[in-house]
Design an enzyme around this catalytic site. Structure first.
Site, PDB file in Angstrom:
ATOM      1  N   ASP A 131       0.842  -1.196   0.000  1.00 45.88           N
ATOM      2  CA  ASP A 131       0.000   0.000   0.000  1.00 45.88           C
ATOM      3  C   ASP A 131       0.879   1.249   0.000  1.00 45.88           C
ATOM      4  OD1 ASP A 131      -2.391   1.751   0.641  1.00 45.88           O
ATOM      5  OD2 ASP A 131      -3.308  -0.215   0.912  1.00 45.88           O
ATOM      6  N   HIS A 205      -3.878   5.875   3.133  1.00 44.28           N
ATOM      7  CA  HIS A 205      -4.539   4.655   2.687  1.00 44.28           C
ATOM      8  C   HIS A 205      -3.899   3.413   3.300  1.00 44.28           C
ATOM      9  CE1 HIS A 205      -5.957   1.570  -0.210  1.00 44.28           C
ATOM     10  NE2 HIS A 205      -6.944   2.398  -0.482  1.00 44.28           N
ATOM     11  N   SER A 538     -10.980  -1.359  -1.342  1.00 52.64           N
ATOM     12  CA  SER A 538      -9.720  -1.284  -0.591  1.00 52.64           C
ATOM     13  C   SER A 538      -9.936  -1.588   0.880  1.00 52.64           C
ATOM     14  CB  SER A 538      -9.119   0.121  -0.705  1.00 52.64           C
ATOM     15  OG  SER A 538      -8.387   0.278  -1.881  1.00 52.64           O
TER      16      SER A 538
END
Length: 764
Positions: A131, A205, A538
């Site tokens: 990520d 994220h 996600s």
């Protein structure tokens, strides 16, 4: 040896060595037959830098899941290298995108019980998260009361900007960053004013997905008061290894992702969580997809790989990450929401959602305007510099969703002098809503509500509105609901393999956040928050990654395929109202093209009764069945293979937990297809299972034998499923398919269900 030396001399004398002035150099990935290296070279790197590309132009050398390298060359030079006898494949580096508290309980886990008991479930399992990196100071990554790092761990904690060995602990046991592909692709290199050239997360994220999968208990957690309570990941005691492959400004590149797969397998992870996929609408065959190739290399060594299904729903065939050795996860809602209602001057109150945490409007009414009535589509979308301050100052502005980030539209309204925003879905988004931490008073409404508000604003002589922010509500029904954005089937590469595999929570998920940006991610957002609420597949993917970690800890001898099977065959197919799962985009009943096998229920997956296991040889047979030749398959598997020559295998016979019967569109009349499945007993040693068939409408499904008997000596049993259909009479409907199931019962607690899909489609 002589032929290798001749090939070497020919390539050293070729025009490839110097840059072609007429072409711009790009990054290409080269798949090499590692066994072809001449013995005069001590390492593959020496071979590559001597025979294929200058040392200064090589970015990554791959050893573990892939044999080869990536380098910066011109397209002509890449084409020249394709002819080298040791080169199996060449593909241009491709840019990928990220598929952007209460959710673990919604998976069937309960505090102090089962997989969340006082035991150390998960503490021996390592999750590698691919990520944007990690913000290690968050409470979610505390190593309090965690035991020693597993001795088999071989990874490192890399140093860089604001990150060093002290940022790792017994929770974050490893951290790497991969930037060579980005540095080569981005003019001027990575922007160090907004990025950290280290594993530290500048985007948020990666911190969010890591803590979703394996965050520790964090009390008094919330996002500015929303979703307050205890935040924890699915596997709170699992170890985290962060692999930073994505960058805030420039996304993720295949060359770096492949290097991360190489490192993660070498380091010793047990699970890989990758919430990344293609955002360009291109579906590459498996042998040209580095994520599929890297995932195969990992899965072949016993590592479970979970991936996101993509956010291009509700369109059909929008699911991404299609390889059968990857567990592909779609997104669903949970039973928590953040209601914010649009109140119109005519008394109507229209349902919406918001995470706005600033000064509320307190019932005050303001003029409301829709810029789209002027016919300017860019103005209706509230794009940058499209709103006339004379028309929007002091008003609530209706903005259409799409073309720019939802929160950025609010900033455009704010700059133009607007006091608030109502964000209206279009028809493609339907009634699917996600909350955002807006900078101004704003809420999102569905397509129907948006049309009503626009009609009111255009027809009333003095339209006014307000927004009522109602905080956090739990116990919402129905839930789960399939998120409108979640990628949908059928599988565009191999329709015989149903994708997505299953769904998990992916809407309005609370998890840890970076200090580098505010909750909106906008540069102009000065707010800092320990936790943020995000939506996307996600967010669904790490729920399954954490679940896999717990199952791996409980059943260390299970293969990745067995773990996936346990999840898929024990899913929920009803919501908390005990009704069939609903598609958020239509409000109608969903199908396996929307949810795969169903909604993850980890409590039941712990003891599935039967599993459908798949070996590396099975995957190779599958690749042969879809028309790949031995050399093409070697691009994926690393080792030479042979395909059957007498009888071509059927892709439908891969021992998958779901069943799809595909008939050619040219088929007319009564036709049948038989597939074979082999079940492995992982429950009570002595067990008898009986089949229950739910045939799709207009289709006949039979199972032979209808009874499976397992003993201490017989742990595996095979059976045949025959699908018979009269294509002249069956009605496939809007989805182009009909759906049923085959379920095995042992008379006790085990219910092992496989969805059955019947469709007509032309395949290669």
């Amino acid at each position: 040896m002589a032929s290798s030396i001749i090939a070497l001399l020919l390539f050293l004398s070729s025009p490839f060595i110097s840059f072609a002035a007429s072409q711009a150099a790009k990054t290409f990935i080269f798949r090499i037959d590692g066994g072809s290296m001449p013995s005069i070279f001590p390492t593959h790197y020496h071979w590559y830098s001597t025979e294929f590309a200058e040392e200064s132009r090589i970015l990554h050398v791959y050893h573990t899941v892939f044999h080869g390298f990536s380098a910066v060359v011109t397209p002509d030079e890449a084409d020249n290298l394709r002819n080298h006898p040791a080169v199996l494949a060449v593909f241009e580096d491709r840019r990928r995108e990220l598929h952007t508290t209460r959710s673990p309980q919604f998976l069937g886990l309960q505090n102090q019980k089962g997989l969340w008991s006082e035991s150390d479930y998960g503490s021996d399992v390592i999750i590698g998260v691919f990520d944007t990196g990690i913000w290690p100071e968050r409470r979610s990554f505390s190593d309090l009361n965690l035991g020693p790092i597993p001795k088999r761990w071989r990874g490192v904690c890399e140093s860089g900007a604001r990150f060093g060995p002290r940022n790792c602990n017994r929770k974050i046991i490893g951290a790497r960053f991969f930037a060579k592909g980005q540095q080569a692709a981005v003019i001027g290199g990575i922007n160090k004013t907004v990025e950290f050239l280290s594993p530290r997360d500048a985007d948020g994220h990666g911190t969010h997905t890591s803590s979703t999968a394996a965050g520790r208990h964090a009390f008094k957690a919330s996002m500015s008061g929303y979703a307050s309570g205890v935040a924890k990941g699915v596997a709170p005691k699992a170890r985290i290894a962060a692999y930073k492959v994505c960058w805030k400004e420039s996304g993720c590149l295949d060359s770096d992702i492949l290097a991360a797969f190489d490192a993660a397998v070498r380091d010793g992870v047990d699970v890989i969580s990758i919430s990344i996929g293609g955002g360009d609408g291109i579906t590459s065959p498996y042998y040209l997809d580095p994520i599929a190739i890297g995932s195969y290399g990992a899965a072949s060594k016993g590592i479970f790989v979970s991936s996101s299904a993509g956010n291009e729903g509700p369109n059909g065939m929008s699911v991404t990450n299609l390889a059968p050795w990857v567990t592909t996860v779609g997104a669903s809602t949970i039973d928590r929401n953040f209601p914010a209602d649009a109140i119109l001057g005519d008394g109507h109150r229209l349902r919406g959602v918001s995470l706005y945490a600033g000064v509320p409007l307190n019932g005050r009414m303001f003029p409301v305007v829709y810029p789209g009535k002027s016919g300017m589509s860019s103005a209706s979308l509230c794009m940058e510099n499209t709103l006339d301050p004379k028309h929007v100052r002091g008003k609530i502005v209706i903005c259409d969703r799409g073309s720019s980030p939802r929160v950025a539209k609010g900033l455009v309204v704010k700059k133009a002098g607007g006091v608030g925003m109502i964000l209206a879905n279009g028809a493609s988004n339907g009634e699917g809503l996600v909350g955002d931490a807006h900078l101004i008073p704003a809420c999102a409404v569905g397509s129907n509500e948006g049309d009503r508000i626009k009609a009111y604003a255009s027809s009333h002589p003095n339209p006014i509105a307000s927004i009522d922010f109602r905080g956090t509500i739990v116990g919402i029904k129905p839930a789960p609901v399939i998120a409108s954005f979640s990628g949908r089937g059928p599988n565009g590469l191999s329709p015989e393999i149903l994708k997505p595999d299953l769904i998990a929570p992916g809407v309005n998920i609370l998890a840890a956040w970076t200090d580098a940006v505010g909750p909106t991610g906008l540069p102009s957002d000065p707010r800092k928050t320990e936790f943020n609420i995000l939506s996307g597949t996600s967010m669904a993917c790490p729920h399954v990654s954490g679940a896999a970690a717990l199952l791996k800890s409980a059943h260390p001898d299970w293969s990745p395929a067995a773990i996936r099977s346990a999840m898929m065959t024990t899913t929920n197919l009803v919501d908390n109202s005990n009704r069939s799962l609903i598609d958020e985009s239509t409000g109608k009943s969903a199908t396996p093209y929307d949810y795969g096998s169903g909604h993850l229920n980890l409590g039941r997956a712990m003891d599935p009764g039967l599993v459908y296991d798949i070996t590396n040889d099975d995957y190779i047979t599958f690749l042969c069945s879809i028309g790949y030749g031995p050399k093409t398959i070697q691009v994926i598997t690393r080792t030479p293979v042979r395909c059957p020559t007498r009888r071509k295998p059927s892709p439908g016979n891969l021992n998958y937990p779901s069943i799809t019967a595909v008939f050619p569109t040219s088929t007319r009349g009564l036709v049948s297809k038989t597939v074979i499945r082999t079940a492995t007993n992982v429950g009570q040693v002595e067990a008898v299972y009986r089949a229950r068939i739910e045939s799709p409408r207009g289709v006949t499904v039979t199972v032979k034998p209808p009874r499976l008997v397992f003993t201490s000596a017989v742990k595996r049993r095979s059976y045949a499923v025959t699908v018979t259909v009269d294509t002249r009479n069956v009605v496939l409907g809007e989805t182009g398919a009909v759906f049923g199931s085959v379920t095995w019962f042992d008379g006790g607690k085990h219910v092992v269900r496989s969805p059955v899909v019947v469709t007509q489609m032309d395949t290669l």
